[in-house]
Design an enzyme around this catalytic site. Structure first.
Site, mmCIF file in Angstrom:
data_model
loop_
_atom_site.group_PDB
_atom_site.id
_atom_site.type_symbol
_atom_site.label_atom_id
_atom_site.label_comp_id
_atom_site.label_asym_id
_atom_site.label_seq_id
_atom_site.Cartn_x
_atom_site.Cartn_y
_atom_site.Cartn_z
ATOM 1 N N ASP A 27 46.452 96.711 67.772
ATOM 2 C CA ASP A 27 45.573 95.987 67.222
ATOM 3 C C ASP A 27 45.540 94.432 66.159
ATOM 4 O O ASP A 27 46.767 94.816 65.708
ATOM 5 C CB ASP A 27 44.582 96.787 65.380
ATOM 6 C CG ASP A 27 43.531 95.419 64.482
ATOM 7 O OD1 ASP A 27 43.391 94.737 64.185
ATOM 8 O OD2 ASP A 27 42.256 96.587 64.548
ATOM 9 N N ASP A 46 46.641 93.181 62.753
ATOM 10 C CA ASP A 46 47.091 94.588 61.818
ATOM 11 C C ASP A 46 48.597 94.677 62.538
ATOM 12 O O ASP A 46 49.440 93.873 61.531
ATOM 13 C CB ASP A 46 46.437 95.768 62.416
ATOM 14 C CG ASP A 46 45.482 96.111 61.588
ATOM 15 O OD1 ASP A 46 45.795 96.017 60.273
ATOM 16 O OD2 ASP A 46 45.037 97.022 61.930
ATOM 17 N N ARG A 87 29.685 93.328 61.498
ATOM 18 C CA ARG A 87 28.844 93.356 61.762
ATOM 19 C C ARG A 87 28.480 94.349 60.700
ATOM 20 O O ARG A 87 28.870 95.422 60.262
ATOM 21 C CB ARG A 87 29.266 94.195 63.153
ATOM 22 C CG ARG A 87 28.240 95.275 63.511
ATOM 23 C CD ARG A 87 28.365 95.310 64.853
ATOM 24 N NE ARG A 87 28.738 94.311 65.611
ATOM 25 C CZ ARG A 87 28.050 92.737 66.503
ATOM 26 N NH1 ARG A 87 26.692 93.436 66.168
ATOM 27 N NH2 ARG A 87 28.502 92.367 67.390
ATOM 28 N N THR A 115 21.991 97.279 60.415
ATOM 29 C CA THR A 115 21.181 96.329 61.105
ATOM 30 C C THR A 115 22.158 96.113 62.507
ATOM 31 O O THR A 115 21.106 96.406 63.543
ATOM 32 C CB THR A 115 21.084 95.355 61.014
ATOM 33 O OG1 THR A 115 21.836 94.487 60.841
ATOM 34 C CG2 THR A 115 20.142 95.516 59.507
#
Ligand code: URA
Length: 212
Positions: free
Chosen positions: A203, A206, A104, A108
């Site tokens: 996560d 991870d 991402r 923007t």
């Protein structure tokens, strides 16, 4: 609307509990994630087309079924999606593997493709897009947008496969890509304020790669 399926086979539920445990080692997490991938491959391939084939058993000639040769592709979303690929390939070894990575843009907030490499005939294949966690749905939607808009894969040829989904992510994915089937091993309760799935498993990237 396409299918939404929770693949809640007892073996899958048991294995998912093993990796939800915060004390599961990287080794266990990695192995079991692949094992769940393999078990899910059994279910996500349930609708593959079959054709008749004439064979001879030691007893007689007979007409039996074989896979009709529909070409398959597995597309892990980098990087956590990689953690399920080996397990899926164990069951469908002829499948090709494409990769897609999105990030991402902090300015923007647009999703930007930083890596994509697919089999050249990806449009003709049944494509299984893989990412262990369907949280907000942002990266899944971005990857599917690319596959559909840039690489001309039809939504009807895409199946999204994850381990754990949040209701928010399922809703967002169904709204943006209504013809994509979704398979998950679990539908969890919600997202927390940090975008983690609750209860979730933390996560996934991870934990698969031991980077925490
Ligand atoms: N990504 C993860 O790896 N885990 C979550 O809970 C949400 C997103």
């Amino acid at each position: 609307m396409a299918k939404f399926t929770v693949v809640d086979h007892p073996l899958i539920q048991h294995k998912l509990t093993l990796i939800r445990d915060k004390d599961a080692s990287t080794k266990v997490f990695r192995e079991v994630t692949n094992e769940i991938g393999m078990l899910m491959a059994y279910e996500i391939t349930r609708d593959l087309p079959l054709e008749d084939v004439e064979i001879e058993t030691p007893i007689t000639k007979t007409t039996q079924k074989q896979l009709s040769g529909k070409k398959l592709a597995i597309v892990p979303i980098l990087r956590a999606g990689l953690g399920m690929v080996d397990g899926i390939i164990d069951l469908i070894p002829a499948a090709r593997v494409g990769h897609i990575g999105m990030y991402r843009d902090p300015e923007t907030l647009e999703a930007v493709e930083y890596f994509a490499k697919f089999p050249s005939d990806i449009q003709e294949r049944q494509v299984f897009v893989v990412d262990p966690m369907l949280a907000t749905g942002a990266s899944a939607i971005a990857a599917l947008d690319q596959l559909v808009d840039k690489y001309n894969v039809s939504e009807e040829h895409i199946t999204f496969v994850c381990l754990v989904a949040a209701p928010e992510g399922v809703k967002a994915l169904q709204a943006s890509h209504p013809n994509v089937d979704i398979y998950t091993a679990a539908l969890d309760e919600k997202l927390n304020d940090h975008g983690y799935i609750v209860p979730g498993l933390g996560d996934a990237g991870d934990r698969i790669f031991g980077t925490k």
